[in-house]
Motif scaffolding. Structure first.
Motif, PDB file in Angstrom:
ATOM      1  N   LEU A 124     -14.063 -42.123   0.551  1.00  0.00           N
ATOM      2  CA  LEU A 124     -13.638 -40.778   0.130  1.00  0.00           C
ATOM      3  C   LEU A 124     -13.280 -40.751  -1.352  1.00  0.00           C
ATOM      4  O   LEU A 124     -13.691 -39.861  -2.094  1.00  0.00           O
ATOM      5  CB  LEU A 124     -12.427 -40.336   0.968  1.00  0.00           C
ATOM      6  N   VAL A 184      -8.108 -39.798   4.832  1.00  0.00           N
ATOM      7  CA  VAL A 184      -6.985 -38.866   4.704  1.00  0.00           C
ATOM      8  C   VAL A 184      -7.491 -37.421   4.755  1.00  0.00           C
ATOM      9  O   VAL A 184      -6.882 -36.554   5.384  1.00  0.00           O
ATOM     10  CB  VAL A 184      -6.177 -39.144   3.415  1.00  0.00           C
ATOM     11  N   PHE A 237      -1.201 -43.020  -6.888  1.00  0.00           N
ATOM     12  CA  PHE A 237      -1.335 -41.849  -7.759  1.00  0.00           C
ATOM     13  C   PHE A 237       0.009 -41.502  -8.414  1.00  0.00           C
ATOM     14  O   PHE A 237       0.187 -40.405  -8.926  1.00  0.00           O
ATOM     15  CB  PHE A 237      -1.880 -40.659  -6.954  1.00  0.00           C
ATOM     16  N   ILE A 250     -14.180 -44.500 -11.621  1.00  0.00           N
ATOM     17  CA  ILE A 250     -13.471 -44.499 -10.334  1.00  0.00           C
ATOM     18  C   ILE A 250     -13.647 -45.845  -9.624  1.00  0.00           C
ATOM     19  O   ILE A 250     -12.727 -46.359  -8.989  1.00  0.00           O
ATOM     20  CB  ILE A 250     -13.909 -43.310  -9.432  1.00  0.00           C
ATOM     21  N   ASN A 277      -3.812 -30.463  -0.749  1.00  0.00           N
ATOM     22  CA  ASN A 277      -4.529 -30.330  -2.021  1.00  0.00           C
ATOM     23  C   ASN A 277      -5.085 -31.677  -2.482  1.00  0.00           C
ATOM     24  O   ASN A 277      -4.954 -32.691  -1.797  1.00  0.00           O
ATOM     25  CB  ASN A 277      -3.612 -29.711  -3.098  1.00  0.00           C
ATOM     26  N   MET A 316      -4.970 -37.547 -12.153  1.00  0.00           N
ATOM     27  CA  MET A 316      -5.899 -38.570 -12.628  1.00  0.00           C
ATOM     28  C   MET A 316      -7.160 -37.904 -13.211  1.00  0.00           C
ATOM     29  O   MET A 316      -7.707 -38.341 -14.218  1.00  0.00           O
ATOM     30  CB  MET A 316      -6.280 -39.479 -11.463  1.00  0.00           C
TER      31      MET A 316
HETATM   32  C1  HEM Z   1     -12.180 -32.449 -11.271  1.00  0.00           C
HETATM   33  C2  HEM Z   1     -12.112 -33.288 -10.303  1.00  0.00           C
HETATM   34  C3  HEM Z   1     -11.701 -32.982  -8.882  1.00  0.00           C
HETATM   35  C4  HEM Z   1     -11.696 -31.799  -8.188  1.00  0.00           C
HETATM   36  C5  HEM Z   1     -12.138 -30.427  -8.672  1.00  0.00           C
HETATM   37  C6  HEM Z   1     -11.169 -32.095  -6.876  1.00  0.00           C
HETATM   38  C7  HEM Z   1     -10.970 -31.146  -5.877  1.00  0.00           C
HETATM   39  C8  HEM Z   1     -10.448 -31.417  -4.623  1.00  0.00           C
HETATM   40  C9  HEM Z   1     -10.218 -30.432  -3.590  1.00  0.00           C
HETATM   41  C10 HEM Z   1     -10.489 -28.949  -3.706  1.00  0.00           C
HETATM   42  C11 HEM Z   1      -9.707 -31.089  -2.521  1.00  0.00           C
HETATM   43  C12 HEM Z   1      -9.337 -30.480  -1.159  1.00  0.00           C
HETATM   44  C13 HEM Z   1     -10.503 -30.709  -0.233  1.00  0.00           C
HETATM   45  C14 HEM Z   1     -10.288 -30.266   1.185  1.00  0.00           C
HETATM   46  O1  HEM Z   1      -9.258 -29.704   1.545  1.00  0.00           O
HETATM   47  O2  HEM Z   1     -11.221 -30.469   1.965  1.00  0.00           O
HETATM   48  C15 HEM Z   1      -9.624 -32.482  -2.859  1.00  0.00           C
HETATM   49  C16 HEM Z   1      -9.157 -33.463  -2.017  1.00  0.00           C
HETATM   50  C17 HEM Z   1      -9.062 -34.779  -2.356  1.00  0.00           C
HETATM   51  N1  HEM Z   1      -9.355 -35.346  -3.579  1.00  0.00           N
HETATM   52 FE1  HEM Z   1     -10.015 -34.389  -5.205  1.00  0.00          FE
HETATM   53  N2  HEM Z   1     -10.869 -33.422  -6.788  1.00  0.00           N
HETATM   54  C18 HEM Z   1     -11.161 -34.009  -8.008  1.00  0.00           C
HETATM   55  C19 HEM Z   1     -10.964 -35.330  -8.367  1.00  0.00           C
HETATM   56  C20 HEM Z   1     -10.424 -36.287  -7.558  1.00  0.00           C
HETATM   57  C21 HEM Z   1     -10.138 -37.657  -7.973  1.00  0.00           C
HETATM   58  C22 HEM Z   1     -10.337 -38.222  -9.369  1.00  0.00           C
HETATM   59  C23 HEM Z   1      -9.676 -38.306  -6.854  1.00  0.00           C
HETATM   60  C24 HEM Z   1      -9.244 -39.733  -6.676  1.00  0.00           C
HETATM   61  C25 HEM Z   1      -9.197 -40.643  -7.564  1.00  0.00           C
HETATM   62  C26 HEM Z   1      -9.656 -37.344  -5.770  1.00  0.00           C
HETATM   63  C27 HEM Z   1      -9.245 -37.632  -4.480  1.00  0.00           C
HETATM   64  C28 HEM Z   1      -9.095 -36.690  -3.487  1.00  0.00           C
HETATM   65  C29 HEM Z   1      -8.617 -37.015  -2.157  1.00  0.00           C
HETATM   66  C30 HEM Z   1      -8.194 -38.395  -1.645  1.00  0.00           C
HETATM   67  C31 HEM Z   1      -8.593 -35.806  -1.445  1.00  0.00           C
HETATM   68  C32 HEM Z   1      -8.151 -35.595   0.004  1.00  0.00           C
HETATM   69  C33 HEM Z   1      -6.699 -35.180  -0.011  1.00  0.00           C
HETATM   70  C34 HEM Z   1      -6.159 -34.867   1.374  1.00  0.00           C
HETATM   71  O3  HEM Z   1      -6.890 -34.482   2.266  1.00  0.00           O
HETATM   72  O4  HEM Z   1      -4.931 -34.982   1.514  1.00  0.00           O
HETATM   73  N3  HEM Z   1     -10.112 -36.142  -6.237  1.00  0.00           N
HETATM   74  N4  HEM Z   1     -10.071 -32.662  -4.148  1.00  0.00           N
END
Ligand code: HEM
Length: 522
Positions: free
Chosen positions: A322, A127, A147, A196, A452, A458
């Motif tokens: 991912l 994704v 989610f 996770i 985002n 979570m």
């Molecule tokens: C403190 C913890 C976390 C931070 C700071 C964080 C931060 C971010 C950020 C900044 C992005 C955007 C990345 C981009 O545009 O390239 C992102 C995307 C994503 N994150 Fe997190 N994340 C965290 C925890 C998690 C957790 C726990 C999960 C899943 C269980 C998760 C799943 C994802 C997924 C699937 C994306 C891609 C969303 C998309 O492109 O639509 N993240 N995260």
């Protein structure tokens, strides 16, 4: 005829050395033309930035390899102001007003070409790698049930079990007196992976219990370095088709091989989980109702309400890798950072501990430490261009918000290097509601808008449970000299801040420390 003969005679007498010299000469002329264009007629020619970064992407690649891109961006913004050209075709904008313009729902941008390389070994875009806006929106719809509020309620029960294990594992040896020194960031990382993977596949790697699988985070680190810089290589279009194949091992060395190893681990977990789901499908309705609903239960049963489609196996594989990487490390890093700032700010730690042990009140103010070593995530401007503050940015240019720079903006975050959770509370220490709103709008560790982080809620659950269990059950103190922060002996000036948790920025933020001693609360 005479001319042709002369030309033939000329070629025949040309030596290899001369041919090479011609090629080199032509290449140098080509570079001079390209560099001159980038400095004069290019749409970004008027924007300031380090000289070499304005003519080529190599400085960016070098900082991605070094793991200090966030610090490089900070230095650049200090020197050149809010708009910095950090690559031949890329600018970073640090004004709070530009955040919704680049990331909001109406932003005329798509993910940049860097994303094409990010999950290359998975065989299909995850994704996060899906550049097409409509395809991305569909993938988000597939993921949404995993989610949802209902899924998060289930998740909370499962995360609680892992949070308790973290607290118990960390305090081992500290039942009567202070334990031996322990590297807190390692334990936070084990927690991130265990929760996770348990949540995702119904079976954790048990890193908190035993040593067998503790090699996995290093593999992820290695893979991240490779994927981070390779996506920005100026000749990536030529290399990309070879990525995800065994040739990757040769071109990228250990880091590339580890990238494949990590993907294989995620794929094998997913294969086991799919087999389990197939068997479960034959169970009766009552059994189905009682079964544990992990993330992949939702994903394997997910159907897009608009198109009626389900995930393909390859898409599931890509999202599985991912989710392990994004989820485990983000949460591990944040817990590590929280503990570093709590231990180096004893008054805040004392107050939080008292609240947790007293009425178990919310950890809301602590959950927003100055998160993220994240630099500008690349967004490419679409047809029609983008108006950013007073600037018109044409189609094809890469724009981004440098998160680390923005989170240290002294106008929004006065005294930006201090850990002050009360920034998020109106009326405490004279914080007006407007100041708090500005802090909230400018604090973007999960980014905002349609691209985002889907795991934001979570993450907050995991963070709160982990911190609450650790502090409810144990006392903690820094072991010996503080580790994990900057050091005055560092060559790079930005690495000298002792009170700042240090990170290597390799897509995810890698860290080491603080070393702590733990004692079970009497
Ligand atoms: C403190 C913890 C976390 C931070 C700071 C964080 C931060 C971010 C950020 C900044 C992005 C955007 C990345 C981009 O545009 O390239 C992102 C995307 C994503 N994150 Fe997190 N994340 C965290 C925890 C998690 C957790 C726990 C999960 C899943 C269980 C998760 C799943 C994802 C997924 C699937 C994306 C891609 C969303 C998309 O492109 O639509 N993240 N995260």
């Amino acid at each position: 005829m005479l001319i042709e003969e002369r030309l033939r005679a000329g070629w025949a007498s040309t030596t290899w050395a001369q041919s090479t010299a011609y090629v080199v000469f032509a290449f140098v002329i080509y570079l001079i033309v390209v560099f001159t264009y980038r400095l004069t007629l290019h749409p970004l020619a008027k924007y300031p930035g380090p000289f070499f970064a304005r003519i080529t992407d190599w400085p960016l690649v070098a900082h991605c390899i070094k793991g200090d891109r966030h610090l490089w961006e900070f230095k650049n913004h200090q020197k050149y102001g809010p708009i910095v050209r950090y690559g031949a075709n890329s600018i970073s904008i640090s004004t709070p007003s530009s955040i919704p313009l680049i990331h909001g729902p109406k932003a005329n941008v798509k993910k940049g070409a860097w994303y094409k390389t990010l999950d290359i070994s998975a065989g299909a875009p995850s994704v996060q790698m899906e550049i097409d806006k409509h395809q991305h929106a569909m993938r988000r719809r597939f993921l949404a049930p995993a989610f949802s509020e209902r899924a998060l309620k289930e998740a909370e029960k499962l995360i609680t079990i892992t949070a308790k294990k973290l607290s118990t594992g960390l305090s081992q040896g500290g039942e009567k007196d202070w334990s031996q020194p322990k590297n807190f960031s390692d334990w936070a990382t084990f927690f991130g992976f265990d929760f996770i993977i348990d949540l995702g596949y119904g079976k954790s790697l048990e890193m908190l219990d035993k040593e067998d699988n503790r090699w996995v985070p290093d593999t992820l680190k290695s893979a991240s370095v490779f994927l981070y810089y390779s996506g920005y290589l100026p000749f990536i279009e030529v290399v990309r088709p070879l990525m995800g194949t065994s040739v990757q091992d040769y071109i990228g060395g250990k880091t590339a091989a580890d990238s494949l190893k990590f993907t294989n681990l995620a794929n094998s977990r997913l294969a086991d989980r799919m087999e389990e789901e197939r068997i479960k499908a034959q169970a009766d309705a009552q059994q189905k109702e009682n079964e544990r609903k992990d993330t992949f239960h939702y994903l394997l049963n997910s159907k897009d309400a608009v198109t009626g489609k389900s995930f393909t196996t390859q898409q599931l594989q890509a999202d599985s890798a991912l989710i392990i990487a994004a989820g485990s490390d983000g949460v591990g890093l944040t817990i590590g950072a929280c503990m570093f700032y709590l231990l180096t700010n004893p008054a805040v730690l004392a107050r939080l501990t008292e609240e947790i042990r007293g009425n178990f009140s919310s950890l809301d103010e602590i959950k927003n430490p100055k998160l993220g070593g994240l630099p500008s995530l690349p967004r490419e401007v679409l047809k029609g261009g983008l108006n950013l503050d007073d600037h018109f940015i044409p189609q094809g240019i890469t724009v981004g918000s440098p998160i680390y720079v923005i989170h240290h903006d002294p106008i929004v975050f006065p005294d930006p290097w201090s850990f002050r959770p009360e920034r998020w509370i109106a009326s405490s220490r004279g914080n007006s509601p407007e100041m708090v709103s500005a802090v909230k709008a400018t604090s973007i560790p999960f980014l905002i808008g349609p691209l985002n982080c889907i795991g934001k809620n979570m993450s907050y659950i995991a963070l709160k449970l982990a911190l609450a269990y650790i502090l409810f059950e144990n006392d903690l103190r820094i072991s010996g000299e503080l580790t994990g922060g900057g050091s005055p002996l560092q060559a790079v000036e930005e690495r000298r801040r002792v009170g700042e948790y240090q990170m290597e920025d390799w897509i995810l933020g890698f860290r080491d420390g603080p070393m702590v001693e733990v004692k079970v609360r009497s």
